[in-house]
Scaffold this motif. Structure first.
Motif, PDB file in Angstrom:
ATOM      1  N   UNK A 136     -27.686  16.514  66.012  1.00  0.00           N
ATOM      2  CA  UNK A 136     -26.762  17.993  66.725  1.00  0.00           C
ATOM      3  C   UNK A 136     -25.940  18.698  65.438  1.00  0.00           C
ATOM      4  N   UNK A 137     -24.878  18.239  65.002  1.00  0.00           N
ATOM      5  CA  UNK A 137     -23.995  19.374  64.685  1.00  0.00           C
ATOM      6  C   UNK A 137     -24.464  20.049  63.635  1.00  0.00           C
ATOM      7  N   UNK A 138     -25.320  18.949  62.767  1.00  0.00           N
ATOM      8  CA  UNK A 138     -25.893  19.621  61.540  1.00  0.00           C
ATOM      9  C   UNK A 138     -26.602  21.410  61.706  1.00  0.00           C
ATOM     10  N   UNK A 139     -27.000  20.530  62.574  1.00  0.00           N
ATOM     11  CA  UNK A 139     -28.430  21.901  63.057  1.00  0.00           C
ATOM     12  C   UNK A 139     -28.121  22.656  63.812  1.00  0.00           C
ATOM     13  N   UNK A 140     -26.825  23.642  63.734  1.00  0.00           N
ATOM     14  CA  UNK A 140     -26.154  24.684  64.635  1.00  0.00           C
ATOM     15  C   UNK A 140     -24.262  24.291  64.285  1.00  0.00           C
ATOM     16  N   UNK A 141     -24.543  23.801  62.503  1.00  0.00           N
ATOM     17  CA  UNK A 141     -23.270  24.879  61.894  1.00  0.00           C
ATOM     18  C   UNK A 141     -23.472  26.291  61.706  1.00  0.00           C
ATOM     19  N   UNK A 155     -24.238  29.750  60.104  1.00  0.00           N
ATOM     20  CA  UNK A 155     -24.372  31.221  60.814  1.00  0.00           C
ATOM     21  C   UNK A 155     -26.235  30.802  62.299  1.00  0.00           C
ATOM     22  N   UNK A 156     -26.905  31.071  60.387  1.00  0.00           N
ATOM     23  CA  UNK A 156     -28.618  31.130  60.678  1.00  0.00           C
ATOM     24  C   UNK A 156     -29.209  29.762  61.674  1.00  0.00           C
ATOM     25  N   UNK A 157     -28.150  28.821  62.014  1.00  0.00           N
ATOM     26  CA  UNK A 157     -28.367  28.188  62.562  1.00  0.00           C
ATOM     27  C   UNK A 157     -27.989  27.971  64.067  1.00  0.00           C
ATOM     28  N   UNK A 158     -27.342  28.672  64.578  1.00  0.00           N
ATOM     29  CA  UNK A 158     -26.434  29.065  65.883  1.00  0.00           C
ATOM     30  C   UNK A 158     -27.599  30.660  66.248  1.00  0.00           C
ATOM     31  N   UNK A 159     -28.052  31.470  64.885  1.00  0.00           N
ATOM     32  CA  UNK A 159     -28.714  32.498  65.365  1.00  0.00           C
ATOM     33  C   UNK A 159     -30.685  31.370  66.177  1.00  0.00           C
ATOM     34  N   UNK A 160     -30.656  30.823  65.455  1.00  0.00           N
ATOM     35  CA  UNK A 160     -31.735  29.990  65.859  1.00  0.00           C
ATOM     36  C   UNK A 160     -32.012  28.711  67.086  1.00  0.00           C
ATOM     37  N   UNK A 161     -31.177  28.320  66.750  1.00  0.00           N
ATOM     38  CA  UNK A 161     -30.613  27.137  68.256  1.00  0.00           C
ATOM     39  C   UNK A 161     -30.494  27.578  68.412  1.00  0.00           C
ATOM     40  N   UNK A 162     -28.650  28.182  68.947  1.00  0.00           N
ATOM     41  CA  UNK A 162     -28.400  27.808  70.030  1.00  0.00           C
ATOM     42  C   UNK A 162     -28.837  28.071  71.216  1.00  0.00           C
ATOM     43  N   UNK A 163     -29.899  28.656  71.967  1.00  0.00           N
ATOM     44  CA  UNK A 163     -30.477  29.051  73.319  1.00  0.00           C
ATOM     45  C   UNK A 163     -31.405  28.118  73.323  1.00  0.00           C
ATOM     46  N   UNK A 164     -31.721  26.972  72.190  1.00  0.00           N
ATOM     47  CA  UNK A 164     -32.672  26.039  72.478  1.00  0.00           C
ATOM     48  C   UNK A 164     -31.836  24.357  72.845  1.00  0.00           C
ATOM     49  N   UNK A 165     -30.138  24.218  72.210  1.00  0.00           N
ATOM     50  CA  UNK A 165     -29.578  23.485  72.746  1.00  0.00           C
ATOM     51  C   UNK A 165     -29.053  23.292  74.213  1.00  0.00           C
ATOM     52  N   UNK A 166     -28.829  25.159  74.638  1.00  0.00           N
ATOM     53  CA  UNK A 166     -28.596  25.338  76.054  1.00  0.00           C
ATOM     54  C   UNK A 166     -29.131  24.966  77.092  1.00  0.00           C
ATOM     55  N   UNK A 167     -30.499  25.411  76.562  1.00  0.00           N
ATOM     56  CA  UNK A 167     -32.354  25.016  77.537  1.00  0.00           C
ATOM     57  C   UNK A 167     -32.280  23.704  77.506  1.00  0.00           C
TER      58      UNK A 167
END
Length: 565
Positions: free
Chosen positions: A135-140, A142-154
């Motif tokens: 989880x940590x590596x897949x959000x750290x 910048x490109x992962x924040x763009x792609x995954x932030x909404x997925x984590x929140x949902x």
């Protein structure tokens, strides 16, 4: 004849039972193909089956074994693939993005919810740590924040991970807190600060790392670098609520210590960004602690490293205001253009807006490369000479110190601002919400929304920025700020390989990303010289790079000329 890799992949795709010895052998073949993550990822994609999808399937099939670990083959298979993703998402952001797209995040959240209901000791800390690591590596990045932030929140990550910041296992407490730092909004961050004392805890860990001779803090069974911990803290202090907490708990002197020469340039740049972000709070800006950082920042304005020089000047400008010795030279507020203020992650949308405005006769200022040289002067001049500013709002815009400084300076100069939403589903938060107040904003986050709302944007702009000159593409050097027409600079020669890869996509030649993955800006410059002086050599180089058709060669030639002529 099918290769061993293909046979193993076919087995993993076809099976419904991932607890067998055959699956274990197939995983060994697929996951550790050649050199690991990149090669096996590419090979799997050839056959239309991504590794993220495989991870999600196994989590769905065997995830229950995290709550009752044993020594069975199924547990070994589950541990094998989870460890793989933990290790390789650390070095490959593409793999982290694939984790997000595959549905694996939702699976992990389901597992963590069930584990949180068990008493501590009812689960294996190493296994939970491996899930947290993915989880940590897949959000750290910048490109992962763009792609995954909404997925984590949902997937409910904010609520679920709050259960883990109270864990007695220090490693799980830190990991969950770092993940939360990337996905919380202003209100949620305030809850964390009050209930979990999250910011105080993270400041204490940064202190430990900075004090250590190797700049690492040993937490649980894992080493965390000062850089990694400060990056998490930087995410939390995006939210204004947390800035005073850092000040009150001695965080500013610790961050200032990271400006010293025994820290790497990467660490020092992150420390400058942290001080810059903290300075947006008036109480922090007036504090003795941050004033003591000024001397160190001034020294860095003389650094040989351009990035350190530029960042230091912008941080000082925020700390000291227009009285700063680094303040911009006085310019008259010479009106004349529409300025597009945006974050680099949403450049594609910003350029579409530019093109539409250009066709309607507006003169547009936009930074098309990331400003080089004296970026502070470039930014200030662009703001002062704007008739109206289009503010392209997104999570990245909200989180960016550069964008916040730009928007704040525009408000100080009482510039007319028209807010635009460029990220689907984004709602202005924190300082950005306060800045735009009750202003009407337009959703241009997709081609459909842009077409529907562009007329309204133009109506709001009115005649401001109208000119016979069509576009001013942002200054690369301060003196180019007033150049009319598309001012092209040789600064493309300094581009990194990542920036060159983006450029290949922008000009419609994504196939070059593979063949010329090593290309930097200096290589583009040399290719341009061949294009200009040795047409036969240029054509041969194009063909060797996989460009066979005249249309693609003309497209590359035109792109190079636009950069260097």
């Amino acid at each position: 004849m099918a290769s061993k890799f293909q046979k193993s992949l076919d087995l993993l795709r076809a099976t419904n039972d991932y607890s067998t010895v055959d699956v274990g052998r197939a995983l060994d073949c697929v996951l550790f193909y050649k050199t690991g993550d990149i090669e096996c990822q590419k090979e799997a994609r050839k056959y239309g089956f991504g590794l993220g999808e495989l991870f999600a399937r196994i989590l769905k099939s065997l995830g229950h074994q995290f709550t009752a670990p044993d020594s069975s083959q199924g547990t070994r298979n589950l541990t094998k693939i989870t460890s793989f993703f933990w290790n390789y998402t650390d070095s490959c952001s593409d793999l982290g993005i694939e984790v997000g797209m595959s549905g694996a995040i939702t699976c992990i959240m389901t597992i963590l919810t069930k584990l949180a209901k068990q008493q501590e000791g009812g689960w294996n800390t190493k296994q939970v740590n491996s899930l947290m690591g993915v989880l940590h590596n897949s959000i750290r990045p910048d490109e992962c924040i763009t792609a995954n932030r909404s997925i984590y929140r949902q997937a409910g990550a904010v609520k679920i991970l709050q259960n883990w910041i109270h864990s007695s296992e220090m490693i799980l407490k830190v990991k969950s807190l770092l993940i939360l730092s990337y996905i919380t909004n202003e209100d949620e961050s305030e809850i964390l600060a009050k209930n979990g004392k999250a910011v105080v805890f993270l400041v204490s860990k940064v202190k430990e790392a900075v004090a250590a001779s190797n700049h690492y803090a040993y937490i649980g069974s894992t080493y965390f670098s000062a850089n990694e911990l400060l990056k998490g803290l930087c995410q939390l202090i995006i939210h204004d609520t947390n800035k005073k907490i850092v000040l009150e708990n001695g965080g500013v002197p610790v961050i200032t210590r990271m400006l010293m020469s025994d820290f790497s340039n990467e660490e020092r740049m992150l420390a400058i960004k942290a001080l810059w972000s903290l300075a947006f709070d008036e109480a922090v800006r007036k504090s003795v602690a941050i004033r003591e950082s000024v001397t160190a920042l001034r020294k860095l304005t003389l650094s040989k490293d351009e990035n350190l020089r530029s960042l230091s000047k912008r941080a000082l400008f925020e700390i000291e205001g227009e009285d700063s010795k680094q303040s911009v030279r006085s310019n008259r507020d010479a009106g004349g253009h529409v300025m597009i203020s945006y974050n680099w992650e949403h450049q594609k949308t910003a350029l579409k807006i530019r093109d539409e405005l250009k066709r309607s006769g507006y003169k547009v200022w936009i930074d098309v490369e990331k400003m080089q040289g004296d970026t502070l002067e470039c930014m200030a001049k662009a703001v002062k000479q704007a008739d109206v500013i289009l503010m392209c709002m997104s999570q990245h815009y909200y989180a960016s110190t550069s964008c916040r400084q730009e928007a704040k300076y525009a408000a100080k100069k009482k510039k007319a601002m028209i807010p635009l939403i460029v990220e689907p589903g984004y709602e202005p938060d924190g300082w950005l919400d306060i800045l735009i107040e009750a202003n009407l904003y337009y959703n241009v986050s997709s081609d459909k929304e842009l077409r529907a709302n562009l007329a309204g944007v133009k109506k709001d702009i009115g005649s401001r920025g109208k000119s016979s000159t069509d576009v001013v593409d942002g200054p690369i050097k301060p003196k180019q700020a007033e150049v009319l027409g598309a001012a092209v600079s040789t600064s493309a020669s300094t581009w990194s390989s990542n920036r060159v890869q983006k450029w290949f996509v922008e000009i419609g030649l994504p196939q070059l990303k593979t063949k010329l993955h090593f290309f930097k800006g200096s290589d583009l410059r040399d290719l341009y010289k061949d294009c200009r002086d040795n047409p036969d050599d240029f054509k041969q180089a194009c063909e060797e790079s996989g460009l066979k058709g005249n249309l693609d060669i003309r497209r590359l030639r035109a792109g190079l000329r636009e950069l260097f002529e």
